[in-house]
Design a protein around this motif. Structure first.
Motif, PDB file in Angstrom:
ATOM      1  N   UNK A 133       0.816  -1.139   0.072  1.00 22.49           N
ATOM      2  CA  UNK A 133       0.022   0.102  -0.140  1.00 22.49           C
ATOM      3  C   UNK A 133       0.864   1.244  -0.111  1.00 22.49           C
ATOM      4  N   UNK A 134       2.019   1.048   0.504  1.00 23.90           N
ATOM      5  CA  UNK A 134       2.878   2.327   0.675  1.00 23.90           C
ATOM      6  C   UNK A 134       2.551   3.489   1.279  1.00 23.90           C
ATOM      7  N   UNK A 135       1.792   3.153   2.555  1.00 24.86           N
ATOM      8  CA  UNK A 135       1.073   4.203   3.270  1.00 24.86           C
ATOM      9  C   UNK A 135       2.169   5.090   4.212  1.00 24.86           C
ATOM     10  N   UNK A 136       2.134   6.302   4.076  1.00 21.23           N
ATOM     11  CA  UNK A 136       3.210   7.115   4.677  1.00 21.23           C
ATOM     12  C   UNK A 136       3.041   7.274   5.935  1.00 21.23           C
ATOM     13  N   UNK A 148       0.778  10.205  -0.417  1.00 17.61           N
ATOM     14  CA  UNK A 148       1.947   9.019  -0.566  1.00 17.61           C
ATOM     15  C   UNK A 148       2.051   8.794  -2.041  1.00 17.61           C
ATOM     16  N   UNK A 149       1.545   9.314  -3.032  1.00 15.93           N
ATOM     17  CA  UNK A 149       1.629   9.044  -4.501  1.00 15.93           C
ATOM     18  C   UNK A 149       0.746   7.819  -4.943  1.00 15.93           C
ATOM     19  N   UNK A 389      -0.826   6.150  -1.392  1.00 14.62           N
ATOM     20  CA  UNK A 389      -0.210   5.585  -0.432  1.00 14.62           C
ATOM     21  C   UNK A 389      -1.362   5.515   1.013  1.00 14.62           C
ATOM     22  N   UNK A 390      -1.808   6.768   0.899  1.00 17.62           N
ATOM     23  CA  UNK A 390      -3.078   7.022   2.041  1.00 17.62           C
ATOM     24  C   UNK A 390      -4.234   6.462   1.697  1.00 17.62           C
TER      25      UNK A 390
END
Length: 514
Positions: A133-136, A148-149, A389-390
């Motif tokens: 997920x790339x969660x910041x 987060x893109x 990401x969020x």
């Protein structure tokens, strides 16, 4: 000018309705709700809620859709011009749900492929929130948020889901939705049975099932009847909440689906079959999930309470851990589990999007092709925010508010407006005329009295809880923008859609479709 589309058969309608009701919540929410709320004792409030609210509202919506022969706004406006806004509010709630629901299906597709080589590794939580997920860390803070893109590995399966939905919805009710339901629903039940068989044969499965099914009557009874839970009423509200959400009632789906019924097709029996099929699937899923949780607890020397979880945590963190620990056929079991999520989610998504398509076709006299183009296009664009990401943080907030303050309150207005200000006995009798068995005056009592009181109490408790503490500790600005303002926008936009834009379809006569 072609006549309105119809289901090809009663079986097709029931399977499509079951496909709508059997969604992600049946698999990842219901098992934990049972476990947390008295185990086997939860069956008492659960079936009480089914008979006093779930089935009555379901039969009401079947009757309204069959009588109105149109989308939710059209069918409700044919009951009374003053009710049209409610139909549009429910349509807009479906729009919001569509935009994030599709993202979860995209995650399940990814995890289906990850299953074959266990790509999530040992730390499944870090993999989900970090690698995938790339969660910041600062996704939502007091000072603002960081999206987060765009995550391309989420966007690709999301596009695939939308492409599949477009193809099915473009083909229409009989050739698209009904046909895919006749394929997907049997597959889903077979897959779930295979999951259950494998899960219950695992060492430790009995431990999980014991925690799931052992009745704790103290949790569901008030103190003067021997109850031990001061919040016993919350268990009953949980039962009503589960029934309410799992049957796809109060947000236009069942009104829309029943509007495609032949006027001579059964209502009452179809409603009971659909409701109990949904309940049966929920319990089947609960057995499979807790048998696997019991195995995980025993194999790691943990307590069941430390392993059990609900929602995203169960599906994408706990279950990958369980799959890792399997003695054999890890990939096969994992693929079956995530395939069940994909099918259950996709069939529900189709029903939600059809609500939007039907409303636009009726109001603005659009062809199906044009309506599908607009709806899928706009929903797909809006869903991109959940591929950032969020996305999971925004999803959590929106889902919480749209369920507790959108669907529940819309359902409250629905039973009050229809139950108190229309002749519901006539709706009941029209349903009875075409049904295998008759529904009696108890149905009127539920719609007019019992169900409104229950939903009013649920609404009161939801507001009370919301103002007592911030949901999940999120900052106020996030809850305001993605919570309260999101729900408020769906309600405010409903009124101009109802009363500013004029009907291209004659809303006083039976609708027709191109």
């Amino acid at each position: 000018m072609e006549q309105r589309e119809q289901w090809g058969s009663r079986v097709g309608f029931i399977l499509a309705a079951v496909g709508s009701a059997v969604g992600l919540g049946n698999i990842w929410r219901f098992p934990y709700v049972v476990y947390e709320n008295g185990g086997g004792a939860f069956l008492i409030p659960y079936f009480f809620a089914l008979l006093t609210a779930g089935i009555p509202i379901l039969l009401l919506e079947f009757g309204v859709g069959r009588k109105g022969r149109g989308s939710a706004p059209l069918s409700l406006s044919r009951l009374s011009r003053k009710f049209e806004w409610l139909g549009w509010w429910q349509v807009l709630i479906c729009f919001v749900i569509t935009t994030y629901y599709v993202a979860v299906i995209a995650w399940a597709i990814s995890y289906f492929f990850f299953s074959f080589n266990l790509s999530w590794g040992e730390d499944t939580k870090a993999f989900l929130f970090g690698t995938y997920l790339g969660t910041p860390v600062d996704a939502v803070t007091e000072s603002g948020w960081n999206l987060g893109g765009l995550q391309w590995h989420i966007l690709i399966p999301l596009i695939a889901v939308w492409a599949g939905a477009y193809f099915i919805l473009y083909r229409g009710v009989k050739k698209g939705i009904e046909k895919i339901s006749k394929i997907f629903m049997p597959i889903l039940f077979v897959v779930m049975i295979l999951i259950v068989i494998r899960a219950v044969t695992l060492p430790g499965a009995a431990v999980g099932l014991d925690h799931l099914l052992t009745p704790d009557f103290g949790k569901i009874l008030p103190g003067f009847l021997g109850g031990t839970n001061p919040e016993w009423h919350s268990v009953w509200m949980a039962a009503y909440g589960q029934i309410f959400f799992s049957l796809s009632i109060a947000f236009a789906i069942m009104i829309t689906y029943s509007s495609y019924l032949n006027k001579k097709q059964d209502i009452n029996n179809s409603g009971f079959i659909m409701a109990f099929s949904n309940c049966g699937f929920e319990f089947l899923a609960a057995i499979g999930v807790f048998a696997a949780i019991g195995f995980m607890a025993v194999s790691t020397g943990s307590e069941v309470k430390d392993v059990a979880a609900s929602g995203v945590g169960l599906a994408f963190v706990v279950f990958p851990k369980i799959i890792n620990a399997f003695p054999a056929l890890n990939g096969t079991f994992g693929a079956l589990f995530f395939l069940s999520l994909v099918i259950a989610g996709f069939s529900s998504l189709i029903s939600i999007v059809e609500v939007l398509i039907a409303a636009l076709m009726d109001k603005f006299r659009l062809s199906r092709r044009t309506a599908v183009n607009w709806v899928v296009g706009i929903c797909a664009l809006a869903s991109l925010v959940y591929t950032t990401g969020a996305g999971i943080v925004l999803l959590d907030i929106v889902d919480h508010f749209i369920n507790n303050f959108g669907i529940v309150i819309a359902g409250l207005f629905e039973v009050i407006l229809i139950g108190w200000f229309t002749n519901i006995t006539r709706i009941r009798e029209e349903n009875n005329l075409v049904s295998d068995f008759r529904v009696g005056a108890w149905w009127n009592i539920m719609i007019i009295g019992v169900t409104p009181l229950i939903l009013l109490f649920m609404t009161f408790k939801n507001f009370q809880l919301e103002f007592s503490k911030a949901y999940e500790g999120y900052p106020f600005h996030a809850l305001l923008i993605f919570g309260w303002m999101m729900v408020g926008a769906t309600l405010l936009i409903a009124f101009p859609l109802a009363y500013v834009f004029k009907w291209k379809t004659d809303n006083k006569q039976e609708g027709v479709r191109e």
